[in-house]
Design an enzyme around this catalytic site. Structure first.
Site, PDB file in Angstrom:
ATOM      1  N   SER A 153      -9.559  -9.467   7.868  1.00 54.51           N
ATOM      2  CA  SER A 153      -8.712  -9.964   8.967  1.00 54.51           C
ATOM      3  C   SER A 153      -9.599 -10.486  10.081  1.00 54.51           C
ATOM      4  O   SER A 153     -10.696  -9.958  10.305  1.00 54.51           O
ATOM      5  CB  SER A 153      -7.844  -8.836   9.529  1.00 54.51           C
ATOM      6  N   TYR A 167      -6.683  -0.275  12.497  1.00 46.74           N
ATOM      7  CA  TYR A 167      -6.614  -1.512  11.714  1.00 46.74           C
ATOM      8  C   TYR A 167      -7.825  -2.405  11.988  1.00 46.74           C
ATOM      9  O   TYR A 167      -8.527  -2.833  11.058  1.00 46.74           O
ATOM     10  CB  TYR A 167      -5.326  -2.270  12.041  1.00 46.74           C
TER      11      TYR A 167
HETATM   12  N1  NAP Z   1       0.007 -10.880   8.043  1.00 46.16           N
HETATM   13  C1  NAP Z   1      -1.050 -11.148   8.771  1.00 46.16           C
HETATM   14  O1  NAP Z   1      -0.940 -11.795   9.823  1.00 46.16           O
HETATM   15  C2  NAP Z   1      -2.416 -10.702   8.322  1.00 46.16           C
HETATM   16  C3  NAP Z   1      -3.513 -11.130   9.053  1.00 46.16           C
HETATM   17  C4  NAP Z   1      -4.785 -10.757   8.659  1.00 46.16           C
HETATM   18  C5  NAP Z   1      -4.941  -9.974   7.539  1.00 46.16           C
HETATM   19  N2  NAP Z   1      -3.840  -9.550   6.830  1.00 46.16           N
HETATM   20  C6  NAP Z   1      -4.098  -8.734   5.644  1.00 46.16           C
HETATM   21  O2  NAP Z   1      -3.479  -9.321   4.526  1.00 46.16           O
HETATM   22  C7  NAP Z   1      -3.178  -8.330   3.553  1.00 46.16           C
HETATM   23  C8  NAP Z   1      -1.733  -8.486   3.113  1.00 46.16           C
HETATM   24  O3  NAP Z   1      -0.891  -8.199   4.221  1.00 46.16           O
HETATM   25  P1  NAP Z   1       0.546  -8.871   4.442  1.00 46.16           P
HETATM   26  O4  NAP Z   1       0.510  -9.503   5.756  1.00 46.16           O
HETATM   27  O5  NAP Z   1       0.953  -9.647   3.257  1.00 46.16           O
HETATM   28  O6  NAP Z   1       1.404  -7.534   4.613  1.00 46.16           O
HETATM   29  P2  NAP Z   1       2.637  -6.928   3.847  1.00 46.16           P
HETATM   30  O7  NAP Z   1       3.723  -7.923   3.665  1.00 46.16           O
HETATM   31  O8  NAP Z   1       2.942  -5.664   4.561  1.00 46.16           O
HETATM   32  O9  NAP Z   1       2.054  -6.613   2.386  1.00 46.16           O
HETATM   33  C9  NAP Z   1       1.216  -5.521   2.144  1.00 46.16           C
HETATM   34  C10 NAP Z   1       1.126  -5.329   0.639  1.00 46.16           C
HETATM   35  O10 NAP Z   1       0.288  -4.208   0.390  1.00 46.16           O
HETATM   36  C11 NAP Z   1       0.996  -3.280  -0.449  1.00 46.16           C
HETATM   37  N3  NAP Z   1       0.601  -1.938  -0.084  1.00 46.16           N
HETATM   38  C12 NAP Z   1       0.774  -1.320   1.109  1.00 46.16           C
HETATM   39  N4  NAP Z   1       0.290  -0.063   1.053  1.00 46.16           N
HETATM   40  C13 NAP Z   1      -0.206   0.105  -0.207  1.00 46.16           C
HETATM   41  C14 NAP Z   1      -0.845   1.184  -0.873  1.00 46.16           C
HETATM   42  N5  NAP Z   1      -1.078   2.354  -0.264  1.00 46.16           N
HETATM   43  N6  NAP Z   1      -1.229   1.001  -2.151  1.00 46.16           N
HETATM   44  C15 NAP Z   1      -1.006  -0.185  -2.788  1.00 46.16           C
HETATM   45  N7  NAP Z   1      -0.402  -1.230  -2.209  1.00 46.16           N
HETATM   46  C16 NAP Z   1      -0.016  -1.090  -0.928  1.00 46.16           C
HETATM   47  C17 NAP Z   1       2.473  -3.561  -0.179  1.00 46.16           C
HETATM   48  O11 NAP Z   1       3.290  -3.213  -1.276  1.00 46.16           O
HETATM   49  P3  NAP Z   1       4.066  -1.795  -1.405  1.00 46.16           P
HETATM   50  O12 NAP Z   1       4.680  -1.519  -0.069  1.00 46.16           O
HETATM   51  O13 NAP Z   1       5.053  -2.079  -2.489  1.00 46.16           O
HETATM   52  O14 NAP Z   1       3.033  -0.803  -1.812  1.00 46.16           O
HETATM   53  C18 NAP Z   1       2.467  -5.071   0.004  1.00 46.16           C
HETATM   54  O15 NAP Z   1       2.540  -5.708  -1.239  1.00 46.16           O
HETATM   55  C19 NAP Z   1      -3.491  -6.988   4.211  1.00 46.16           C
HETATM   56  O16 NAP Z   1      -4.758  -6.543   3.789  1.00 46.16           O
HETATM   57  C20 NAP Z   1      -3.506  -7.342   5.685  1.00 46.16           C
HETATM   58  O17 NAP Z   1      -4.290  -6.454   6.431  1.00 46.16           O
HETATM   59  C21 NAP Z   1      -2.591  -9.893   7.195  1.00 46.16           C
END
Ligand code: NAP
Length: 262
Positions: A153, A167
């Site tokens: 991130s 985070y």
């Molecule tokens: N959205 C942003 O603006 C942003 C920015 C920078 C970085 N990121 C990074 O991008 C990645 C994806 O995030 P997102 O934004 O797509 O968020 P999201 O919609 O909340 O998706 C998170 C994913 O991780 C899975 N997950 C959560 N806890 C887990 C666990 N303990 N074991 C296995 N799977 C797990 C969830 O599925 P289940 O709930 O079914 O387990 C879901 O598929 C993350 O690493 C996040 O930090 C996001």
């Protein structure tokens, strides 16, 4: 076209995307499916992953692992590794996308929230890579290494204005860990790189966008838009392609210039 297929093509590659059931992970899975790869997705909810895989299967091959793959838990990781090992002799590309966030005022920041974030974003990431190295090593060659793509991130290198202490520090740790692993795994023909996304309107981020307002959040984004599905899929496919076979230990911000111009 044949030239582009040679340097950017990932058709026939085997990919595992953690957290591939929704959000950024689903966008990356979709990109690889459409590019002709064989894509596995997993998360804690195999039902959600099965729905996503069914939706993507019209475009190619997407398979939901039928396990509750909680990556913060040793049993969940073991289930993922056992399932992949039973199905594949090699894994070309591992996308470690699953991640969690916890926000709370400093005085009330709970130890449980801290642990939840670090157990997934750092500890789980490390041990899942460790346990999938044999499958990755079986796929990699000197000319075409296996690839680990970790989703970090921009909060790992600039300070967010939200109280997400675990985070931001977990993402900085995951960047450093990725570079360390890149060094150690290079002799085994495995590259390790990081995509550091900016704001992507997923479940994780949508609440903040709704609360603060998109216009306000875009004030510090030079390219004046949110991160989109093609930004994530395109960068992941690039890092998995022949074009990136000589790149390892890189942390690539895909954030419209936010982190690098602040
Ligand atoms: N959205 C942003 O603006 C942003 C920015 C920078 C970085 N990121 C990074 O991008 C990645 C994806 O995030 P997102 O934004 O797509 O968020 P999201 O919609 O909340 O998706 C998170 C994913 O991780 C899975 N997950 C959560 N806890 C887990 C666990 N303990 N074991 C296995 N799977 C797990 C969830 O599925 P289940 O709930 O079914 O387990 C879901 O598929 C993350 O690493 C996040 O930090 C996001």
């Amino acid at each position: 076209m044949a030239y582009l297929d040679t340097i950017f093509g990932v058709a026939g590659k085997t990919v595992l995307v953690t957290g591939g059931g929704r959000g950024i992970g689903a966008s990356i899975a979709e990109g690889f499916v459409k590019a002709g790869a064989k894509v596995y997705i997993c998360s804690r909810n195999p039902e959600t992953c099965a729905e996503t895989a069914a939706g993507l299967s019209g475009d190619g091959t997407c398979i939901a692992l039928p396990v509750r793959g909680d990556i913060s838990d040793a049993g969940g990781r073991a289930a993922i590794v056992a399932e992949m090992s039973a199905r594949e002799e090699r894994l070309d590309i591992l996308v470690n996308n699953a991640g969690a966030l916890w926000a709370a005022p400093l005085a009330e920041y709970p130890e449980s929230g801290w642990d939840k974030v670090f157990d997934l974003n750092v500890k789980g990431l490390f041990f899942l890579i460790r346990d999938l190295v044999p499958l990755l090593e079986a796929a990699g060659t000197k000319d075409d290494p296996a690839r680990v793509v970790n989703i970090g991130s921009i909060d790992g290198f600039h300070i967010p204005k939200h109280e997400t202490y675990a985070y931001s520090s977990s993402k900085a740790a995951s960047h450093q860990l990725s570079i360390h692993l890149a060094d150690q795994l290079a002799p085994r023909n495995i590259t390790v790189n990081v995509i550091a996304p900016g704001m992507f309107p997923s479940k994780m981020m949508q609440g903040t966008i709704d609360r603060v307002g998109e216009e306000k959040m875009l004030e510090k984004v030079p390219l004046k838009r949110l991160t989109g599905p093609d930004d994530m899929a395109g960068t992941a496919i690039f890092l998995a392609s022949r074009a990136a076979s000589y790149i390892t230990g890189a942390v690539i911000p895909v954030d419209g210039g936010t982190a690098t111009t602040l």
